[in-house]
Design an enzyme around this catalytic site. Structure first.
Site, mmCIF file in Angstrom:
data_model
loop_
_atom_site.group_PDB
_atom_site.id
_atom_site.type_symbol
_atom_site.label_atom_id
_atom_site.label_comp_id
_atom_site.label_asym_id
_atom_site.label_seq_id
_atom_site.Cartn_x
_atom_site.Cartn_y
_atom_site.Cartn_z
ATOM 1 N N TYR B 440 0.833 -1.435 0.160
ATOM 2 C CA TYR B 440 -0.161 0.149 -0.023
ATOM 3 C C TYR B 440 0.864 1.295 0.064
ATOM 4 C CZ TYR B 440 -0.498 -0.332 5.216
ATOM 5 O OH TYR B 440 -0.266 -0.407 6.859
ATOM 6 N N GLU B 441 0.214 2.314 -0.110
ATOM 7 C CA GLU B 441 0.702 3.525 -0.521
ATOM 8 C C GLU B 441 1.672 3.601 -1.695
ATOM 9 O OE1 GLU B 441 -0.161 6.211 0.584
ATOM 10 O OE2 GLU B 441 -1.473 5.365 2.050
ATOM 11 N N GLY B 442 1.388 2.854 -2.778
ATOM 12 C CA GLY B 442 2.432 2.726 -3.790
ATOM 13 C C GLY B 442 3.077 1.381 -3.397
ATOM 14 N N GLN B 447 7.356 2.519 -5.995
ATOM 15 C CA GLN B 447 8.426 3.250 -5.317
ATOM 16 C C GLN B 447 9.779 3.580 -6.047
ATOM 17 O OE1 GLN B 447 7.517 5.069 -2.578
ATOM 18 N NE2 GLN B 447 5.472 3.845 -2.736
#
Lengths: 595, 595
Positions: B440-442, B447
């Site tokens: 999650y969060e990319g 990243q």
């Protein structure tokens, strides 16, 4: 959604093209294992796995096994019917002795069928898998009476088997084992103690379960020298060999686990249960090692199974899921986005899995063939050479195929993004199921110790020296071939790293065995990856030699995978060597209390 | 059993000794963040995490969150009471603006407190974590009216916040987003659409939940240029700002997940829900990126949290579990066996985790300090330099700390053997919980792409060039120091590998961007490990300089960990470089249909 098609073509390529079926058909008893028959068996097995076992995989994960108040254990919906089909199809005895009702096919074929089963449904495959392990131990160590009583029913699949080793306070360290066996006047024993983590320990698939139990006979020596092996049926048999009533044993609990929910992992309580000695008194560990060595090869393949199933599931998703655009311009300009497979990093993950899977299967099949030769060949030298390889490769296969198998399942999950973390897509199950393969049948750290502490130096290092000679010869013969340079150069570097690591142990580990312990896991992976690289070089060579246009694409894919493996996976061998050469000092510097 | 003591001494060492607290106290607004105050806050926070949150970690895992037929969601037993304690303790607003009721402490302190919370109970920590992210986005982009309505209640913890980005057909690729916003006469919007994977999307901890929702205003451009950000409260507010009745939105489902069961991951259905625009029309993605950057640093630390908790749990087991004997002779001759910690391979695993944890914490704290400087410094140049570092390090931290955090949790589980696979011991939870942080969060592949495709070349590569200069200077100044040679030489090799990799991208990725994509994940890890090595070199230098006898053991342990890291972990940098230099060709060779 879980996707799986059994890789029959791959299996046939390995048997027919890469290793040559004559290695098996030349062995006494296997003369009839023709290419046609083997293909027919594999296709039939594939069908059973895809159509019957695969749909039950998620069912098993979600439902798990349940223990009723009376101690009886139920398997998930559909497992019983699937098991009946399995037994009726004669699959349990595929490689078993025809005199006991088996089909007498090579063990190699059984390994391949077990791969298909494990990919389709790992939890299910463990019920027969343990039975085959118990069969092997009894075949080698039991007397004829015991064999005649139990083996035909196990070969037919009417009964299943288990291994009861672990106790709450000891797993690896079996010398601490406490389960007791008290001799009775009729020659039987009363077995008492608690065993844990007993896979398939109880279930509703068959009318009887044959437990192989390690226990200590009253008055036996302490430690590993006082352990004996017993056969302890769940239901006592009458004089006709039919189950007549319950033995004094019970499943006390079905464990809650991270994965393989469809297999019943039981705490087994033996409370004066009646059992019979298998083999000699106090020689139980030796007998159990037969079972464990078979099982270790089986568990190695289990690592591959989850990697293969996870790969296929992730590949399907990567071809279908539209997300983002290619870095080099839209590849699906009419759609809202490109499929995931346009992204180099997604391909890197897929190729890491697939190039592992194909080489791992080759390495496993190669080793299985050694097992068949070691058991069946009439040539003593051939038996010894094959036995050396089998002994040396088994811990490497177990450790590397399960470590990488798990890593690959995690990689497949990553391709799904957030959808991979949701149980709905089924890919998390591969991760959770694969995790156990790194642990059971000897945690991978134990495999690494077995390799560096026992197998490497067995018979004066005969096995590893033969391997180096073989590898050296293979590389040298192809040194001038430009078309093979992409494969031979990285393999050569890897083989040199492995030789240097082996020498480093030779020079340092005698003075301080901790040096061997410190580098053991890196050594196991270095060894394994050199072998995988060796498999790829051989497969690439076959691909280069192909002149059959109808197989051109098959072999082009092989070449692409071989190139990827050499460039992206093989560089780890030098890192492993450096870590090994770093030795134990920095590991042992801290006192325990400073951790 | 899960074991966790918050590493307060480590945190104080980093702030006071390694980086120097004056970096923070020199910033306007932080003058009062004295060493004593910070220590008191950390000790109080540690106590709350150990005593209140830790015992609820397994409870959350076992019970999960449940959705009632009316769509309301309940959290596990004890979460509500713990949350009340958290809010009443003023923890939510630790680093928030005092004008909004916050305590105005440095963000760095909040990062450390979030680490302690996440180690004790990752699922719980996400409820406040998302609120802090939503706070950050509203602080930067919302107008004063919205700020005054929502932020004081969020800072006090009376209300929580969420991020609503993902939709069933798009996660990473937000350009495909379909949720619609229809302008109303009163200036509000009606929001309709389905969002998935919404952490803390609904729960019973607070009387209101403030959703930040990405949606497309009617008639807005397609793709990412037409996305706007809205604030959509679960309960509509009356004129006094008090919840007066439900908005038209509902949790449609709580997902079944592999881990973080204690956090409610919701499908959120917005059915003409009333919302208000945050910032400018069609500028929603920019606003959301503020939130995501904060969140990415937070998720990076989450990776560390699971590694730390898993390490501590495995260490306790390794000290206590008696199994086997040391390779160099019994270390516990009076006991039935030696503790696991005598075995080099067990130490290798423990040291891998711990040497990562301490360097990862240093790297995260260092980056958090950059964040404080970038936000608060009155010196424009200092702000820019810190902002460069923050931007460059954030994807590296997110990718590396979560990848390694997960691997370390798996390693901790391995130390438990079979007991690690059983849920009873609690270590499997760390593996399952850690897994989401890589996604999650990319997802970490994103990243890596953010790093090589955006951050590396931002401002003409100013950030990375400054870093190389700094690293080069640091290494050169210590080149003649024999006592630092163990640390400087491996760091130098790593830094050279990183420079070569960066140059390779410079020379190759412009012509073919796939080369950057192909090597991006290896580059991220190469970068991260050079930074971790840099942290270790600096910590080792502090240790060598110590003259305080009372801290001798603390620093001796640091030196031992630094040596281990350099010898056993840093060798991967060269492998990463080789893989990067292998480029994209072998990845792109196969047509999609051949996979």
């Amino acid at each position: 959604m879980q996707v799986y098609t059994a890789p029959v073509e791959e299996a046939l390529f390995l048997l027919n093209d890469l290793f040559g079926l004559d290695q098996l058909t030349n062995l006494p008893g296997y003369e009839e294992a023709s290419a046609d028959l083997i293909e027919a068996i594999l296709r039939e097995g594939a069908k059973f796995c895809e159509e019957v076992l695969l749909p039950l995989n998620v069912v098993g994960d979600v439902q798990g096994c349940t223990r009723a108040d009376d101690g009886s254990v139920s398997t998930p919906d559909g497992f019983k019917e699937a098991y009946q089909q399995y037994a009726q199809g004669g699959w349990m005895g595929l490689a078993a002795d025809p005199d006991l009702g088996g089909q007498g096919m090579p063990a190699t074929l059984s390994i391949l069928m077990n791969e298909f089963m494990g990919s389709a449904n790992l939890s299910f495959s463990m019920y027969p898998g343990l039975t085959q392990g118990a069969y092997a131990a009894l075949m080698v160590h039991a007397n004829d009476e015991i064999k005649q009583i139990y083996l035909p029913k196990m070969v037919s699949g009417e009964w299943t088997g288990t291994m009861n080793l672990t106790e709450p306070h000891c797993g690896t360290d079996l010398g601490q084992l406490r389960t007791r066996a008290v001799p009775q006047e009729d020659g039987s024993y009363k077995i008492s103690g608690t065993k844990i983590f007993i896979s398939a320990g109880d279930h509703d698939l068959t009318e009887n379960i044959i437990h192989l139990v390690l226990a200590r006979i009253e008055g036996a020596p302490e430690g590993t020298k006082g352990i004996s092996l017993f056969v302890v049926p769940k239901n006592i048999l009458d004089d006709n060999g039919a189950p007549s009533g319950p033995n004094s044993l019970e499943c006390g609990k079905v464990e809650e686990k991270m994965g393989i929910h469809g297999n019943s992992t039981c705490v087994m309580n033996f409370d004066g249960a009646t059992g019979w000695l298998v083999g000699e008194e106090n020689q139980g560990l030796k007998a159990m090692f037969v079972m464990m060595n078979e099982a270790r090869l089986g568990v190695a393949v289990q690592g591959l199974t989850q990697s293969e199933a996870a790969y296929q599931t992730a590949r399907a998703y990567a071809l279908e899921r539209l997300q983002g655009r290619s870095l080099t311009g839209a590849k699906n300009p009419d759609g809202p986005a490109d499929p995931l497979i346009v992204h180099p990093d997604v391909r890197r993950m897929l190729l890491t899995m697939r190039s592992f899977n194909e080489a791992a299967r080759a390495f496993a099949v190669y080793t299985a063939i050694q097992s068949d030769i070691a058991h069946k060949s009439e040539d003593e030298k051939a038996r010894a050479a094959a036995g050396d390889r089998l002994a040396l490769f088994t811990p490497v296969l177990k450790g590397v195929l399960t470590d990488c198998g798990f890593d690959n399942a995690v990689m497949a999950q990553q391709i799904f993004g957030g959808h991979g973390f949701i149980e709905e897509t089924g890919v998390s199950q591969y991760v959770r199921d694969a995790r156990i393969t790194m642990i059971y049948e000897g945690a991978n750290g134990i495999q690494a110790l077995d390799l560096v502490g026992r197998k490497l130096m067995a018979n004066g290092g005969r096995g590893i020296m033969t391997l180096f000679k073989e590898l050296g010869g293979y590389i040298e013969e192809r040194a001038g071939r430009e078309d093979m340079a992409d494969f031979i150069l990285p393999l050569k570097r890897g083989a040199e790293d492995l030789q240097k690591a082996t020498m480093w142990f030779g020079e340092n580990a005698l003075a301080n065995p901790d040096h061997a312990g410190a580098g053991s896991v890196d050594y196991m992976h270095l060894f394994g990856h050199v072998m995988l690289g060796y498999m790829w070089a051989q497969m690439a060579e076959k691909a280069l030699a192909n002149e059959d246009d109808s197989r051109a694409q098959f072999f082009e894919t092989k070449l692409a995978l071989a190139r990827f493996f050499m460039l992206h996976i093989m560089p780890q061998t030098t890192m492993r060597l450096k870590r090994i050469q770093a030795g134990a000092d920095s590991l042992m510097a801290l006192p325990a209390e400073a951790f």
